[in-house]
Design a protein around this motif. Structure first.
Motif, PDB file in Angstrom:
ATOM      1  N   MET A   1      55.148  15.533  56.239  1.00 23.12           N
ATOM      2  CA  MET A   1      55.307  16.979  56.148  1.00 23.12           C
ATOM      3  C   MET A   1      56.666  17.412  56.673  1.00 23.12           C
ATOM      4  O   MET A   1      57.282  18.287  56.098  1.00 23.12           O
ATOM      5  N   THR A   2      57.130  16.796  57.743  1.00 26.74           N
ATOM      6  CA  THR A   2      58.428  17.197  58.281  1.00 26.74           C
ATOM      7  C   THR A   2      59.569  16.778  57.365  1.00 26.74           C
ATOM      8  O   THR A   2      60.630  17.390  57.391  1.00 26.74           O
ATOM      9  N   LYS A   3      59.356  15.740  56.548  1.00 24.22           N
ATOM     10  CA  LYS A   3      60.414  15.318  55.644  1.00 24.22           C
ATOM     11  C   LYS A   3      60.614  16.332  54.515  1.00 24.22           C
ATOM     12  O   LYS A   3      61.700  16.447  53.983  1.00 24.22           O
ATOM     13  N   ASN A   4      59.581  17.084  54.185  1.00 22.22           N
ATOM     14  CA  ASN A   4      59.669  18.035  53.080  1.00 22.22           C
ATOM     15  C   ASN A   4      59.825  19.474  53.553  1.00 22.22           C
ATOM     16  O   ASN A   4      59.508  20.394  52.825  1.00 22.22           O
ATOM     17  N   ARG A   5      60.296  19.672  54.756  1.00 22.10           N
ATOM     18  CA  ARG A   5      60.444  21.036  55.265  1.00 22.10           C
ATOM     19  C   ARG A   5      61.351  21.908  54.395  1.00 22.10           C
ATOM     20  O   ARG A   5      61.036  23.062  54.165  1.00 22.10           O
ATOM     21  N   PRO A   6      62.487  21.416  53.883  1.00 22.04           N
ATOM     22  CA  PRO A   6      63.290  22.267  52.992  1.00 22.04           C
ATOM     23  C   PRO A   6      62.498  22.691  51.752  1.00 22.04           C
ATOM     24  O   PRO A   6      62.656  23.799  51.255  1.00 22.04           O
ATOM     25  N   LEU A   7      61.642  21.813  51.299  1.00 22.34           N
ATOM     26  CA  LEU A   7      60.804  22.135  50.149  1.00 22.34           C
ATOM     27  C   LEU A   7      59.813  23.240  50.494  1.00 22.34           C
ATOM     28  O   LEU A   7      59.599  24.165  49.701  1.00 22.34           O
ATOM     29  N   LEU A   8      59.249  23.188  51.670  1.00 21.12           N
ATOM     30  CA  LEU A   8      58.306  24.210  52.115  1.00 21.12           C
ATOM     31  C   LEU A   8      58.978  25.579  52.193  1.00 21.12           C
ATOM     32  O   LEU A   8      58.447  26.570  51.699  1.00 21.12           O
ATOM     33  N   PHE A   9      60.164  25.631  52.798  1.00 22.43           N
ATOM     34  CA  PHE A   9      60.876  26.900  52.896  1.00 22.43           C
ATOM     35  C   PHE A   9      61.278  27.431  51.522  1.00 22.43           C
ATOM     36  O   PHE A   9      61.284  28.636  51.289  1.00 22.43           O
ATOM     37  N   ALA A  10      61.614  26.530  50.610  1.00 25.74           N
ATOM     38  CA  ALA A  10      61.964  26.949  49.249  1.00 25.74           C
ATOM     39  C   ALA A  10      60.762  27.573  48.547  1.00 25.74           C
ATOM     40  O   ALA A  10      60.886  28.606  47.880  1.00 25.74           O
ATOM     41  N   VAL A  11      59.607  26.967  48.717  1.00 24.06           N
ATOM     42  CA  VAL A  11      58.397  27.517  48.103  1.00 24.06           C
ATOM     43  C   VAL A  11      58.034  28.867  48.727  1.00 24.06           C
ATOM     44  O   VAL A  11      57.658  29.803  48.026  1.00 24.06           O
ATOM     45  N   TYR A  13      60.141  30.967  49.993  1.00 21.84           N
ATOM     46  CA  TYR A  13      61.137  31.907  49.448  1.00 21.84           C
ATOM     47  C   TYR A  13      60.752  32.348  48.040  1.00 21.84           C
ATOM     48  O   TYR A  13      60.804  33.532  47.711  1.00 21.84           O
ATOM     49  N   ILE A  14      60.349  31.408  47.215  1.00 19.51           N
ATOM     50  CA  ILE A  14      59.996  31.724  45.824  1.00 19.51           C
ATOM     51  C   ILE A  14      58.777  32.635  45.775  1.00 19.51           C
ATOM     52  O   ILE A  14      58.781  33.671  45.095  1.00 19.51           O
ATOM     53  N   VAL A  15      57.740  32.286  46.490  1.00 21.61           N
ATOM     54  CA  VAL A  15      56.512  33.095  46.486  1.00 21.61           C
ATOM     55  C   VAL A  15      56.760  34.449  47.154  1.00 21.61           C
ATOM     56  O   VAL A  15      56.316  35.486  46.661  1.00 21.61           O
ATOM     57  N   GLY A  16      57.480  34.450  48.257  1.00 20.82           N
ATOM     58  CA  GLY A  16      57.782  35.701  48.944  1.00 20.82           C
ATOM     59  C   GLY A  16      58.645  36.630  48.103  1.00 20.82           C
ATOM     60  O   GLY A  16      58.507  37.858  48.161  1.00 20.82           O
ATOM     61  N   ASN A  87      60.892  14.494  46.229  1.00 12.92           N
ATOM     62  CA  ASN A  87      60.500  14.074  44.886  1.00 12.92           C
ATOM     63  C   ASN A  87      61.381  14.775  43.852  1.00 12.92           C
ATOM     64  O   ASN A  87      61.650  15.964  43.959  1.00 12.92           O
ATOM     65  N   SER A  88      61.827  14.054  42.843  1.00 13.26           N
ATOM     66  CA  SER A  88      62.739  14.616  41.825  1.00 13.26           C
ATOM     67  C   SER A  88      62.137  15.808  41.101  1.00 13.26           C
ATOM     68  O   SER A  88      62.821  16.809  40.868  1.00 13.26           O
ATOM     69  N   LEU A  89      60.880  15.717  40.733  1.00 13.42           N
ATOM     70  CA  LEU A  89      60.222  16.825  40.037  1.00 13.42           C
ATOM     71  C   LEU A  89      60.142  18.053  40.932  1.00 13.42           C
ATOM     72  O   LEU A  89      60.421  19.174  40.490  1.00 13.42           O
ATOM     73  N   SER A  90      59.798  17.857  42.185  1.00 12.56           N
ATOM     74  CA  SER A  90      59.739  18.973  43.132  1.00 12.56           C
ATOM     75  C   SER A  90      61.108  19.597  43.331  1.00 12.56           C
ATOM     76  O   SER A  90      61.244  20.825  43.408  1.00 12.56           O
ATOM     77  N   LEU A  91      62.127  18.769  43.391  1.00 11.24           N
ATOM     78  CA  LEU A  91      63.489  19.265  43.557  1.00 11.24           C
ATOM     79  C   LEU A  91      63.900  20.133  42.367  1.00 11.24           C
ATOM     80  O   LEU A  91      64.426  21.232  42.530  1.00 11.24           O
ATOM     81  N   VAL A  92      63.613  19.661  41.179  1.00  8.63           N
ATOM     82  CA  VAL A  92      63.978  20.410  39.969  1.00  8.63           C
ATOM     83  C   VAL A  92      63.196  21.723  39.895  1.00  8.63           C
ATOM     84  O   VAL A  92      63.770  22.785  39.621  1.00  8.63           O
ATOM     85  N   LEU A  93      61.897  21.664  40.141  1.00 14.78           N
ATOM     86  CA  LEU A  93      61.081  22.875  40.052  1.00 14.78           C
ATOM     87  C   LEU A  93      61.465  23.917  41.098  1.00 14.78           C
ATOM     88  O   LEU A  93      61.540  25.115  40.787  1.00 14.78           O
ATOM     89  N   THR A  94      61.738  23.493  42.321  1.00 14.22           N
ATOM     90  CA  THR A  94      62.127  24.465  43.342  1.00 14.22           C
ATOM     91  C   THR A  94      63.524  25.030  43.074  1.00 14.22           C
ATOM     92  O   THR A  94      63.768  26.211  43.315  1.00 14.22           O
ATOM     93  N   ASN A  95      64.416  24.199  42.545  1.00 17.16           N
ATOM     94  CA  ASN A  95      65.741  24.710  42.181  1.00 17.16           C
ATOM     95  C   ASN A  95      65.643  25.746  41.075  1.00 17.16           C
ATOM     96  O   ASN A  95      66.302  26.793  41.139  1.00 17.16           O
ATOM     97  N   ILE A  96      64.833  25.482  40.081  1.00 18.30           N
ATOM     98  CA  ILE A  96      64.639  26.449  39.001  1.00 18.30           C
ATOM     99  C   ILE A  96      64.014  27.724  39.542  1.00 18.30           C
ATOM    100  O   ILE A  96      64.444  28.832  39.209  1.00 18.30           O
ATOM    101  N   GLY A  97      63.013  27.592  40.402  1.00 19.49           N
ATOM    102  CA  GLY A  97      62.369  28.763  40.987  1.00 19.49           C
ATOM    103  C   GLY A  97      63.335  29.598  41.807  1.00 19.49           C
ATOM    104  O   GLY A  97      63.360  30.825  41.695  1.00 19.49           O
ATOM    105  N   ILE A  98      64.152  28.941  42.616  1.00 19.29           N
ATOM    106  CA  ILE A  98      65.124  29.678  43.423  1.00 19.29           C
ATOM    107  C   ILE A  98      66.152  30.358  42.528  1.00 19.29           C
ATOM    108  O   ILE A  98      66.515  31.513  42.751  1.00 19.29           O
ATOM    109  N   LEU A  99      66.610  29.674  41.495  1.00 21.62           N
ATOM    110  CA  LEU A  99      67.599  30.274  40.591  1.00 21.62           C
ATOM    111  C   LEU A  99      67.023  31.481  39.851  1.00 21.62           C
ATOM    112  O   LEU A  99      67.730  32.475  39.631  1.00 21.62           O
TER     113      LEU A  99
END
Length: 119
Positions: A1-11, A13-16, A87-99
């Motif tokens: 869970m701590t390794k994916n903290r940037p992913l958590l904050f990105a999600v 941000y997207i939902v918020g 994960n590559s898929l998670s990276l792509v999806l969160t980048n698209i969501g943030i953009l």
């Protein structure tokens, strides 16, 4: 869970942003007495008060959008700095969501800056 903290904050941000973006866009209009009608001087009391109200509206939309754009940029940088741990898929999806959310904030910023004060 701590390794994916940037992913958590990105999600977060997207939902918020689904709620924060429209709130920033609408907040300024709701607090003005004429609810966004610049030409209705009667609701404001005077043209000077009307101008102050719409300067506040512009400030709310501009400041809120700039803050959220900066947060989105920081999150994108964090995601790319930690891309090897995500994960590559998670990276792509969160980048698209943030953009997508950043694009929405750019639209709110443009609306705040392009307020037309002529009737």
């Amino acid at each position: 869970m701590t390794k994916n903290r940037p992913l958590l904050f990105a999600v977060i941000y997207i939902v918020g942003s689904i709620f924060i973006g429209p709130a920033i866009a609408v907040a300024g209009y709701v607090i003005t007495p004429a609810n966004g009608d610049y030409c209705d001087v009667i609701a404001h009391g005077s043209s000077g008060q009307r101008d102050r109200d719409y300067a506040l509206l512009e400030g709310i939309q501009t400041t809120g959008s700039i803050i959220m754009l900066a947060v989105g940029l920081v999150l994108l940088i964090q995601l790319w700095m930690n891309r090897l741990r995500i994960n590559s898929l998670s990276l792509v999806l969160t980048n698209i969501g943030i953009l997508v959310m950043v694009t929405g904030y750019l639209l709110v910023l443009r609306a705040g800056l392009a307020a037309n004060s002529s009737c």
